[in-house]
Design a protein around this motif. Structure first.
Motif, PDB file in Angstrom:
ATOM      1  N   ARG A  40     -22.525  37.364   0.831  1.00 16.03           N
ATOM      2  CA  ARG A  40     -23.033  36.403  -0.148  1.00 16.03           C
ATOM      3  C   ARG A  40     -24.549  36.433  -0.317  1.00 16.03           C
ATOM      4  O   ARG A  40     -25.068  35.807  -1.239  1.00 16.03           O
ATOM      5  CB  ARG A  40     -22.621  34.978   0.230  1.00 16.03           C
ATOM      6  CG  ARG A  40     -23.225  34.461   1.519  1.00 16.03           C
ATOM      7  CD  ARG A  40     -23.036  32.972   1.722  1.00 16.03           C
ATOM      8  NE  ARG A  40     -23.623  32.174   0.677  1.00 16.03           N
ATOM      9  CZ  ARG A  40     -24.914  31.881   0.588  1.00 16.03           C
ATOM     10  NH1 ARG A  40     -25.772  32.373   1.473  1.00 16.03           N
ATOM     11  NH2 ARG A  40     -25.368  31.132  -0.399  1.00 16.03           N
ATOM     12  N   LEU A  96     -25.983  41.127  -2.668  1.00 14.92           N
ATOM     13  CA  LEU A  96     -25.423  41.121  -4.024  1.00 14.92           C
ATOM     14  C   LEU A  96     -26.055  42.194  -4.902  1.00 14.92           C
ATOM     15  O   LEU A  96     -25.416  42.688  -5.843  1.00 14.92           O
ATOM     16  CB  LEU A  96     -25.582  39.736  -4.655  1.00 14.92           C
ATOM     17  CG  LEU A  96     -24.686  38.651  -4.069  1.00 14.92           C
ATOM     18  CD1 LEU A  96     -25.018  37.299  -4.694  1.00 14.92           C
ATOM     19  CD2 LEU A  96     -23.211  38.971  -4.262  1.00 14.92           C
ATOM     20  N   TRP A 125     -15.959  42.402  -5.388  1.00 15.59           N
ATOM     21  CA  TRP A 125     -16.846  41.625  -4.509  1.00 15.59           C
ATOM     22  C   TRP A 125     -16.048  40.487  -3.898  1.00 15.59           C
ATOM     23  O   TRP A 125     -15.384  39.733  -4.609  1.00 15.59           O
ATOM     24  CB  TRP A 125     -18.031  41.080  -5.292  1.00 15.59           C
ATOM     25  CG  TRP A 125     -18.782  39.994  -4.564  1.00 15.59           C
ATOM     26  CD1 TRP A 125     -19.412  40.106  -3.359  1.00 15.59           C
ATOM     27  CD2 TRP A 125     -18.954  38.640  -4.980  1.00 15.59           C
ATOM     28  NE1 TRP A 125     -19.976  38.899  -3.002  1.00 15.59           N
ATOM     29  CE2 TRP A 125     -19.710  37.976  -3.988  1.00 15.59           C
ATOM     30  CE3 TRP A 125     -18.542  37.912  -6.106  1.00 15.59           C
ATOM     31  CZ2 TRP A 125     -20.054  36.638  -4.069  1.00 15.59           C
ATOM     32  CZ3 TRP A 125     -18.888  36.574  -6.198  1.00 15.59           C
ATOM     33  CH2 TRP A 125     -19.640  35.947  -5.192  1.00 15.59           C
ATOM     34  N   ARG A 182     -23.178  32.222  -6.530  1.00 15.76           N
ATOM     35  CA  ARG A 182     -23.363  33.602  -6.093  1.00 15.76           C
ATOM     36  C   ARG A 182     -22.804  34.574  -7.137  1.00 15.76           C
ATOM     37  O   ARG A 182     -23.371  35.641  -7.398  1.00 15.76           O
ATOM     38  CB  ARG A 182     -22.666  33.843  -4.761  1.00 15.76           C
ATOM     39  CG  ARG A 182     -23.191  33.038  -3.585  1.00 15.76           C
ATOM     40  CD  ARG A 182     -24.503  33.589  -3.065  1.00 15.76           C
ATOM     41  NE  ARG A 182     -25.642  32.792  -3.503  1.00 15.76           N
ATOM     42  CZ  ARG A 182     -26.901  33.059  -3.247  1.00 15.76           C
ATOM     43  NH1 ARG A 182     -27.215  34.141  -2.560  1.00 15.76           N
ATOM     44  NH2 ARG A 182     -27.860  32.293  -3.676  1.00 15.76           N
ATOM     45  N   SER A 183     -21.672  34.204  -7.722  1.00 13.78           N
ATOM     46  CA  SER A 183     -21.070  35.042  -8.762  1.00 13.78           C
ATOM     47  C   SER A 183     -21.984  35.137  -9.978  1.00 13.78           C
ATOM     48  O   SER A 183     -22.132  36.211 -10.584  1.00 13.78           O
ATOM     49  CB  SER A 183     -19.701  34.492  -9.164  1.00 13.78           C
ATOM     50  OG  SER A 183     -19.059  35.317 -10.100  1.00 13.78           O
ATOM     51  N   LEU A 220     -24.722  37.498  -9.194  1.00 14.72           N
ATOM     52  CA  LEU A 220     -24.234  38.865  -9.315  1.00 14.72           C
ATOM     53  C   LEU A 220     -24.197  39.305 -10.781  1.00 14.72           C
ATOM     54  O   LEU A 220     -24.570  40.437 -11.101  1.00 14.72           O
ATOM     55  CB  LEU A 220     -22.841  38.975  -8.688  1.00 14.72           C
ATOM     56  CG  LEU A 220     -22.148  40.336  -8.810  1.00 14.72           C
ATOM     57  CD1 LEU A 220     -22.998  41.448  -8.210  1.00 14.72           C
ATOM     58  CD2 LEU A 220     -20.771  40.281  -8.132  1.00 14.72           C
TER      59      LEU A 220
END
Length: 288
Positions: free
Chosen positions: A185, A190, A200, A213-214, A217
């Motif tokens: 994470r 990333l 991921w 976090r997504s 990314l």
């Protein structure tokens, strides 16, 4: 989005035959598409002196004794094995499985987890700081992919990896190579995900953090000109046998947030017909 579901059986403080029983049952249940082990050399939960099976050895055994499930480690520690050796091991497992490997890899456990840290000292493995490990992971992904795909021997002179006359044979069955699954994470990791990963994975338990976090990314992908949608978002969710409604709710929230690859962590001891229970209590309600 139709989510895919898998199970994870952490190979610590459990018997080999119990893991095999669950995997064999899952292999006959089409709703369970993938199955995972982890990569620790000593237990990180329960009895600290209990058994912990070596992940890639056990994965090869599971590959030989299953026929349908996609399989992998969630995730292999890049600190444990030189990348060229890891590429050879993974290619072997892909061949044994008939092309069903999902290649999971990560930078390695953080120093803040003392039960994970001790396995490095206990096995004479170097333990560098996290910055070193993330940078080394990026080089490892480059080297591993080249070993899987290069038709000729090559030299590699990186900061962390140096190879002379490197060549991988046999190649993995999957072309161009097995999917690369990177777990973690941190912001630095990333960036490696954005460049190298097909999937991921992040541990569940804090969905707002996973969503943020997504989004980060997505930004890193855009910065390097990669379509963020090219990377499948995966989440590991622990299963509570006594409170299936809580797990169902976590699945629903994660899928709604864009995590279409769901790994359900099964705690040991596994109940009888554990894979069927997971399917009937968790997967079918989530997809029905």
């Amino acid at each position: 989005m139709t989510p895919s579901f898998g199970i994870m059986t952490a190979p610590m403080n459990v018997d080999y035959q119990d893991i095999l029983r669950v995997w064999r049952e899952a292999d006959d249940i089409v709703e369970i598409e993938h199955a995972w082990l982890f990569d620790h050399l000593m237990p990180i939960g329960g009895d600290p002196l209990g058994p912990a099976y070596e992940g890639w050895s056990l994965l090869a055994a599971m590959a030989a004794q299953s026929r349908r499930l996609r399989l992998g480690l969630l995730v292999s520690s890049n600190r444990f094995r030189p990348p060229a050796m890891l590429a050879k091991i993974a290619a072997t497992v892909d061949v044994v499985s008939g092309g069903r490997l999902d290649f999971g890899i990560g930078a390695g456990s953080r120093p803040s987890h003392p039960l994970a840290r001790r396995e490095y000292d206990g096995h004479g493995l170097p333990y560098h700081d996290f910055t070193h490990s993330v940078d080394a992971l990026a080089e490892a992904c480059t080297v591993i992919r080249r070993l899987w795909t290069s038709p000729e021997p090559f030299d590699f002179n990186g900061e962390y990896v140096q190879l002379t006359g490197a060549f991988g044979n046999p190649k993995p069955i999957q072309r161009p190579h097995p999917p690369i699954v990177i777990g973690g994470r941190s912001s630095a990791l990333l960036r490696v995900v954005a460049e190298h990963a097909d999937v991921w994975n992040i541990p569940g338990g804090n969905l707002p953090d996973a969503v943020s976090r997504s989004a980060l990314l997505d930004r890193y992908c855009t910065e390097i000109g990669r379509d963020p949608a090219a990377i499948t978002r995966s989440i590991h969710l622990p299963v509570d046998y006594e409170r299936p409604a809580d797990t169902r709710a976590a699945i629903s929230e994660a899928v709604s947030a864009g995590f279409g690859h769901v790994v359900l962590g099964l705690p040991a001891p596994y109940p009888a017909k554990a894979a069927r229970w997971v399917t009937d209590e968790l997967i079918t309600p989530a997809t029905g």
